[in-house]
Motif scaffolding. Structure first.
Motif, PDB file in Angstrom:
ATOM      1  N   GLY A 122       1.046  -1.033  -0.096  1.00  0.00           N
ATOM      2  CA  GLY A 122       0.158   0.047  -0.051  1.00  0.00           C
ATOM      3  C   GLY A 122       0.925   1.117   0.087  1.00  0.00           C
ATOM      4  N   PHE A 123       0.622   2.322  -1.078  1.00  0.00           N
ATOM      5  CA  PHE A 123       1.446   3.341  -1.151  1.00  0.00           C
ATOM      6  C   PHE A 123       0.553   4.552  -1.399  1.00  0.00           C
ATOM      7  N   GLY A 124      -0.483   4.641  -0.520  1.00  0.00           N
ATOM      8  CA  GLY A 124      -1.070   5.908  -0.776  1.00  0.00           C
ATOM      9  C   GLY A 124      -0.672   6.997   0.040  1.00  0.00           C
ATOM     10  N   SER A 125      -1.549   7.879   0.465  1.00  0.00           N
ATOM     11  CA  SER A 125      -1.133   9.203   1.338  1.00  0.00           C
ATOM     12  C   SER A 125      -0.170   8.828   2.484  1.00  0.00           C
ATOM     13  N   ILE A 126      -0.286   7.553   3.210  1.00  0.00           N
ATOM     14  CA  ILE A 126       0.382   7.326   4.201  1.00  0.00           C
ATOM     15  C   ILE A 126       1.852   6.701   3.761  1.00  0.00           C
ATOM     16  N   GLY A 127       1.945   5.600   2.872  1.00  0.00           N
ATOM     17  CA  GLY A 127       3.141   5.005   2.294  1.00  0.00           C
ATOM     18  C   GLY A 127       3.953   6.118   1.919  1.00  0.00           C
TER      19      GLY A 127
ATOM     20  N   ALA B 138       1.170  -2.401  -4.386  1.00  0.00           N
ATOM     21  CA  ALA B 138      -0.072  -1.836  -4.136  1.00  0.00           C
ATOM     22  C   ALA B 138      -1.009  -2.111  -5.182  1.00  0.00           C
ATOM     23  N   ALA B 139      -2.301  -1.759  -5.217  1.00  0.00           N
ATOM     24  CA  ALA B 139      -3.448  -2.173  -5.867  1.00  0.00           C
ATOM     25  C   ALA B 139      -3.578  -1.175  -7.170  1.00  0.00           C
ATOM     26  N   ASP B 140      -2.855  -0.226  -7.217  1.00  0.00           N
ATOM     27  CA  ASP B 140      -2.881   1.065  -7.938  1.00  0.00           C
ATOM     28  C   ASP B 140      -1.677   1.705  -8.228  1.00  0.00           C
TER      29      ASP B 140
ATOM     30  N   PRO C 266      -2.238  -6.482  -6.480  1.00  0.00           N
ATOM     31  CA  PRO C 266      -3.012  -6.259  -5.225  1.00  0.00           C
ATOM     32  C   PRO C 266      -3.201  -7.729  -4.505  1.00  0.00           C
ATOM     33  N   LEU C 267      -3.109  -7.522  -3.228  1.00  0.00           N
ATOM     34  CA  LEU C 267      -3.185  -8.791  -2.577  1.00  0.00           C
ATOM     35  C   LEU C 267      -4.792  -9.588  -2.194  1.00  0.00           C
ATOM     36  N   THR C 268      -4.976 -10.749  -2.486  1.00  0.00           N
ATOM     37  CA  THR C 268      -6.257 -11.021  -2.223  1.00  0.00           C
ATOM     38  C   THR C 268      -6.028 -12.260  -1.121  1.00  0.00           C
TER      39      THR C 268
ATOM     40  N   ASP D   1       1.070  -2.622  11.063  1.00  0.00           N
ATOM     41  CA  ASP D   1      -0.207  -2.063  10.471  1.00  0.00           C
ATOM     42  C   ASP D   1      -0.741  -0.633  11.195  1.00  0.00           C
ATOM     43  N   THR D   2      -1.590   0.153  10.635  1.00  0.00           N
ATOM     44  CA  THR D   2      -2.203   1.155  11.230  1.00  0.00           C
ATOM     45  C   THR D   2      -3.739   0.877  11.604  1.00  0.00           C
ATOM     46  N   VAL D   3      -4.040  -0.206  11.256  1.00  0.00           N
ATOM     47  CA  VAL D   3      -5.627  -0.309  11.200  1.00  0.00           C
ATOM     48  C   VAL D   3      -5.536  -1.864  11.322  1.00  0.00           C
TER      49      VAL D   3
ATOM     50  N   GLY E 179      -0.627   4.076  13.944  1.00  0.00           N
ATOM     51  CA  GLY E 179      -0.665   5.332  13.243  1.00  0.00           C
ATOM     52  C   GLY E 179      -0.847   6.401  14.241  1.00  0.00           C
ATOM     53  N   ALA E 180      -1.600   7.435  13.915  1.00  0.00           N
ATOM     54  CA  ALA E 180      -1.638   8.526  14.738  1.00  0.00           C
ATOM     55  C   ALA E 180      -2.903   8.112  15.740  1.00  0.00           C
ATOM     56  N   ASN E 181      -4.075   7.849  15.359  1.00  0.00           N
ATOM     57  CA  ASN E 181      -5.263   7.374  16.224  1.00  0.00           C
ATOM     58  C   ASN E 181      -5.792   6.162  15.202  1.00  0.00           C
ATOM     59  N   PRO E 182      -5.748   5.089  15.617  1.00  0.00           N
ATOM     60  CA  PRO E 182      -5.082   4.549  16.551  1.00  0.00           C
ATOM     61  C   PRO E 182      -3.797   4.613  16.514  1.00  0.00           C
TER      62      PRO E 182
ATOM     63  N   TRP F  52      -6.799  12.379   4.305  1.00  0.00           N
ATOM     64  CA  TRP F  52      -6.290  10.996   4.433  1.00  0.00           C
ATOM     65  C   TRP F  52      -7.092   9.986   3.701  1.00  0.00           C
ATOM     66  N   SER F  53      -6.711   8.782   3.711  1.00  0.00           N
ATOM     67  CA  SER F  53      -7.624   7.943   2.769  1.00  0.00           C
ATOM     68  C   SER F  53      -9.106   8.086   2.651  1.00  0.00           C
ATOM     69  N   VAL F  54      -9.663   8.108   1.586  1.00  0.00           N
ATOM     70  CA  VAL F  54     -11.156   8.392   1.453  1.00  0.00           C
ATOM     71  C   VAL F  54     -11.690   7.119   1.620  1.00  0.00           C
TER      72      VAL F  54
HETATM   73  P1  NAD Z   1      -4.727   5.389   0.426  1.00  0.00           P
HETATM   74  O1  NAD Z   1      -6.451   5.098   0.196  1.00  0.00           O
HETATM   75  O2  NAD Z   1      -4.569   6.537   0.362  1.00  0.00           O
HETATM   76  O3  NAD Z   1      -4.021   4.250  -0.112  1.00  0.00           O
HETATM   77  C1  NAD Z   1      -4.381   2.678   0.181  1.00  0.00           C
HETATM   78  C2  NAD Z   1      -3.057   1.745  -0.425  1.00  0.00           C
HETATM   79  O4  NAD Z   1      -3.605   0.732  -0.419  1.00  0.00           O
HETATM   80  C3  NAD Z   1      -3.053   2.169  -2.096  1.00  0.00           C
HETATM   81  O5  NAD Z   1      -1.899   2.134  -2.396  1.00  0.00           O
HETATM   82  C4  NAD Z   1      -3.704   1.201  -2.668  1.00  0.00           C
HETATM   83  O6  NAD Z   1      -3.275   0.490  -3.673  1.00  0.00           O
HETATM   84  C5  NAD Z   1      -3.436  -0.127  -1.405  1.00  0.00           C
HETATM   85  N1  NAD Z   1      -4.225  -1.132  -1.669  1.00  0.00           N
HETATM   86  C6  NAD Z   1      -5.686  -1.170  -2.015  1.00  0.00           C
HETATM   87  N2  NAD Z   1      -6.024  -2.513  -1.985  1.00  0.00           N
HETATM   88  C7  NAD Z   1      -4.958  -3.314  -1.998  1.00  0.00           C
HETATM   89  C8  NAD Z   1      -4.675  -4.685  -2.141  1.00  0.00           C
HETATM   90  N3  NAD Z   1      -5.698  -5.624  -2.104  1.00  0.00           N
HETATM   91  N4  NAD Z   1      -3.419  -5.055  -1.972  1.00  0.00           N
HETATM   92  C9  NAD Z   1      -2.344  -4.114  -1.958  1.00  0.00           C
HETATM   93  N5  NAD Z   1      -2.705  -2.879  -1.757  1.00  0.00           N
HETATM   94  C10 NAD Z   1      -3.832  -2.533  -1.692  1.00  0.00           C
HETATM   95  O7  NAD Z   1      -4.926   5.274   2.061  1.00  0.00           O
HETATM   96  P2  NAD Z   1      -3.857   5.864   3.165  1.00  0.00           P
HETATM   97  O8  NAD Z   1      -4.276   7.187   3.734  1.00  0.00           O
HETATM   98  O9  NAD Z   1      -2.465   5.804   2.826  1.00  0.00           O
HETATM   99  O10 NAD Z   1      -3.952   4.914   4.447  1.00  0.00           O
HETATM  100  C11 NAD Z   1      -3.592   3.728   4.578  1.00  0.00           C
HETATM  101  C12 NAD Z   1      -4.010   2.842   5.711  1.00  0.00           C
HETATM  102  O11 NAD Z   1      -3.828   3.368   6.759  1.00  0.00           O
HETATM  103  C13 NAD Z   1      -5.686   2.405   5.636  1.00  0.00           C
HETATM  104  O12 NAD Z   1      -6.032   1.476   6.276  1.00  0.00           O
HETATM  105  C14 NAD Z   1      -6.074   3.804   6.617  1.00  0.00           C
HETATM  106  O13 NAD Z   1      -7.191   3.571   7.200  1.00  0.00           O
HETATM  107  C15 NAD Z   1      -4.919   3.627   7.509  1.00  0.00           C
HETATM  108  N6  NAD Z   1      -4.923   5.117   8.381  1.00  0.00           N
HETATM  109  C16 NAD Z   1      -4.604   4.961   9.720  1.00  0.00           C
HETATM  110  C17 NAD Z   1      -4.483   6.043  10.347  1.00  0.00           C
HETATM  111  C18 NAD Z   1      -4.092   5.979  11.905  1.00  0.00           C
HETATM  112  O14 NAD Z   1      -3.799   7.038  12.524  1.00  0.00           O
HETATM  113  N7  NAD Z   1      -4.013   4.831  12.512  1.00  0.00           N
HETATM  114  C19 NAD Z   1      -4.329   7.293   9.731  1.00  0.00           C
HETATM  115  C20 NAD Z   1      -4.570   7.330   8.356  1.00  0.00           C
HETATM  116  C21 NAD Z   1      -4.768   6.205   7.731  1.00  0.00           C
END
Ligand code: NAD
Length: 492
Positions: free
Chosen positions: A34-39, A61-63, A81-83, A126-128, A173-176, A242-244
Motif C-alpha cells: 500500500g503506497f497511498g497518502s501514508i505510504g 499496491a493495488a494501483d 493487489p493482495l487477495t 499496520d495502522t488499522v 498510526g496517529a489514532n489508533p 487521508w484515505s477516502v
Molecule cells: P490510501 O487510500 O491513500 O491508499 C491505500 C493503498 O492501499 C493504495 O496504495 C492502494 O493501492 C492499496 N491497496 C488497496 N487494496 C490493496 C490490495 N488488495 N493489495 C495491496 N494494496 C492495496 O490510504 P492511506 O491514507 O495511505 O491509508 C493507508 C491505511 O492507513 C488505511 O488502512 C487507513 O485506514 C490507515 N490509516 C490509519 C491512520 C491511523 O492514524 N491509525 C490514519 C490514516 C490512515
C-alpha cells in the motif's frame, strides 16, 4: 532480546539544516504493502531514521498511487493487489526470515498478514485492523463482525496464538497509535498538577489505577482538522486529508462505537453490547459520521466532533479497565470526537444524501492546502482540574518544513508508523502488541520532532456549558448530577 541500536546521523533534513538521527540499523528487507497518502509520507522518514539499504526496499499496491515517488527514489514498485487467495504466494516472492512487512493498505486482512509474518519470523506493523475486501460491507456479516470491536477480538485471539513470536505492532498510526502514548503523558501531568503522588506505573493494572485515582471518567480523542484547500470542494468528489476509502469505511459503513465507562447511567436507546469478547465497548445502530458530540481542544474551544469508530476507543477502554472476579469496577468512556476538514464534512453530507454510496471521484488534499492545522490530542475529563487536553498542534506550514509528500494529518500518522517500526526493530520478539503496551517514552522520543507544537491545556469547560434549561430554544434532557455522562455530550 533487544537488537543492537546504533545512533548515527545521516543526510539533511527537509529544511537542509539539521542532520537526521538514524535511530536503528535494519539489515533485512522491507516490503511496503500500500503506497497511498501514508505510504508516500512515511518513506522519507524511514530513509532518514532507519539505517536500511535502499536496494532492499520493495513496494506493492493495488494501483499506481505514488508510483512517481517510488521511481524518484529508485525503489521497485509493482501493482500487485493482495487477495485472500494470492497473498501467501505474492509475499513469498519478497520476504524471508528477518525481514519487515509494513502494511499500509486498505482491503487487506491485517490478521492474515500478521499470521504470515509470525510463521516466518518477519517483523510487522499496520495502522488499522483491516479485513479483506468487503469486510465492512458484506450484509451476511453481523454488526459485531463488521465492528472495530469484533476486528480487535480477532486480533486478541491472534495475539494469544502468537505470544513470544516476532513483533507485530498493531494499529500504530496517529489514532489508533500515538494517542495511546499521549494518554500516559497526560495522566502523569495531571498527577503532577493535582499533587497526586505516584511513581511511573509499571503495569497495565497500575496505569488503570492511576486513571481511576485521578478521577478520569471520559477520554475523547479530540481532533480538529482546519486544513483548507485553495480549490473549492468539487460536487461529486469525496475530499479528505487521508484515505477516502478508509474514512468511508469507518465513518459511514461501520457502526458508531465507544468504550463504555462504569460511571455511565444512561445506556443509549439504540445502543448494544456485543455477544462475546472483552465487553469494553458498545455500538450504536447508526454510523459514527452521523453521531455528533460536544468536545473541546485548546485552539478551538468547544466544537462538535463525530464519534467515528476507531480501534483505540476499544483498546484504551480495555487497557484502563479494572476488574476482579469477572466484575469490572472501573472503566473510562473512550471515543473519537473528530471534526474532519471542511471539504470532508461537505463530502460526508453529499455521501449520506446518496444513500451512503461513496462518490466515484476521490481526492486527498495535499499541495493545494493553503493553511490550517491538525489539532489532535486526548481530552481527559472528570479529574480535580476539570478537563485536560494533551496533544499535537501541527500546522500545514510546519509540516512542509518538517517532511515532504504529506499534509499535517499524514505526518501525525507517519511519525507514528516510524516510531512503531523503530520500536519493533529494537524489540523484535514482543509478539503482537498494541500501542498501550509499548514503551511510550521511547516512542515519544522518536516522534515528537514531527508533531509540531505539543500542548497541554486545562479548562473548566463541561458539555453542560451554555445549556441551561429555559434558555434553550428546545427541550433538553440532561443529567446535571454528573456532567460526564455520554448523553450530556450527544448533540441531537
Ligand atoms: P490510501 O487510500 O491513500 O491508499 C491505500 C493503498 O492501499 C493504495 O496504495 C492502494 O493501492 C492499496 N491497496 C488497496 N487494496 C490493496 C490490495 N488488495 N493489495 C495491496 N494494496 C492495496 O490510504 P492511506 O491514507 O495511505 O491509508 C493507508 C491505511 O492507513 C488505511 O488502512 C487507513 O485506514 C490507515 N490509516 C490509519 C491512520 C491511523 O492514524 N491509525 C490514519 C490514516 C490512515
Amino acid at each position: 532480546m533487544r537488537m543492537k541500536t546504533k545512533r548515527r546521523t545521516r543526510g539533511k533534513s527537509a529544511a537542509g539544516k539539521k542532520r537526521s538521527k538514524v535511530h536503528v540499523q535494519f539489515p533485512g528487507r522491507l516490503l511496503i504493502v500500500g503506497f497511498g497518502s501514508i505510504g508516500q509520507g512515511v518513506l522519507p522518514l524511514i530513509l532518514r531514521h532507519i539505517g536500511i539499504d535502499k536496494k532492499k526496499i520493495r513496494i506493492i499496491a493495488a494501483d499506481d498511487l505514488g508510483k512517481w515517488l517510488a521511481k524518484k527514489e529508485g525503489i521497485p514498485f509493482k501493482v500487485q493487489p493482495l487477495t485472500r487467495d494470492n497473498y501467501q504466494a505474492v509475499l513469498d516472492a519478497y520476504l524471508r526470515e528477518g525481514d519487515f512487512l509494513l502494511n499500509l493498505s486498505v482491503d487487506v486482512s491485517s490478521i492474515s498478514l500478521m499470521e504470515y509474518c509470525n510463521e516466518r519470523n518477519i517483523l510487522y506493523l499496520d495502522t488499522v485492523v483491516e479485513p479483506w475486501l468487503g469486510g465492512y460491507t458484506d450484509p451476511s456479516l453481523s454488526i459485531t463482525e463488521r465492528s472495530n470491536y469484533g476486528l480487535r477480538e480477532t486480533l486478541l485471539a491472534a495475539k494469544k496464538k502468537m505470544a513470544g513470536g516476532p513483533t507485530a505492532v498493531s494499529t500504530h498510526g496517529a489514532n489508533p497509535g500515538i494517542v495511546s502514548h499521549f494518554v500516559k503523558r497526560a495522566l502523569m501531568q495531571i498527577a503532577r498538577d493535582t499533587g497526586h503522588k505516584t511513581k511511573k506505573p509499571a503495569s497495565r493494572h497500575e496505569w488503570a489505577e492511576l486513571m481511576r485515582d485521578l478521577g478520569v471518567k471520559v477520554v475523547h480523542i479530540a481532533e480538529y482538522d482546519s486544513q483548507v484547500s485553495k480549490l473549492p470542494k468539487k460536487i461529486g468528489c469525496f475530499e479528505n486529508t487521508w484515505s477516502v476509502p478508509g474514512f468511508h469505511s469507518e465513518g459511514i459503513c461501520q457502526p458508531c462505537e465507544l468504550g463504555w465507562g462504569t460511571h455511565e447511567r444512561h445506556f443509549p436507546k439504540n445502543g448494544h453490547r456485543h455477544p462475546h469478547g472483552c465487553d469494553a465497548a458498545i455500538y450504536l445502530d447508526q454510523p459514527g459520521a452521523r453521531t455528533l458530540v460536544r468536545t473541546w481542544t485548546p485552539e478551538h474551544g468547544p466544537f462538535l466532533g463525530r464519534v467515528v469508530t476507531h480501534n483505540e476507543s476499544v483498546s484504551i477502554a480495555d487497557y484502563y479497565s479494572i476488574s476482579k472476579g469477572g466484575k469490572v469496577s472501573f472503566r473510562p468512556t473512550v471515543h473519537y470526537a473528530y471534526r474532519s476538514c471542511d471539504a470532508s464534512i461537505l463530502s460526508i453530507e453529499e455521501c449520506f444524501g446518496n444513500n451512503s454510496e461513496l462518490q466515484s471521484e476521490q481526492r486527498v488534499l495535499m499541495d493545494d492546502i493553503v493553511h490550517g492545522m491538525d489539532e489532535l490530542g486526548v481530552l481527559l475529563m472528570g479529574h480535580k482540574k476539570g478537563i485536560y487536553w494533551y496533544g499535537s498542534q501541527l500546522t500545514m506550514d510546519a509540516t512542509r518544513k518538517l517532511a515532504p509528500y504529506q499534509n499535517a494529518t499524514g505526518l501525525q500518522v507517519t511519525a507514528g508508523v516510524l516510531g512503531g517500526m523503530i520500536w519493533a526493530i529494537e524489540n523484535p520478539r514482543a509478539g503482537v502488541v498494541e500501542a498501550d503496551e509499548m514503551d511510550y517514552e521511547r516512542v515519544m522520543e522518536i516522534i515528537e520532532p514531527y508533531l509540531g507544537k505539543m500542548t497541554g491545556a486545562y479548562s473548566d469547560w463541561t458539555p453542560l456549558e451554555g445549556r441551561t434549561e429555559g434558555e434553550s430554544m428546545f427541550p433538553v434532557d440532561l443529567d446535571k448530577t454528573d456532567p460526564w455522562q455520554f448523553k450530556n455530550f450527544l448533540f441531537s
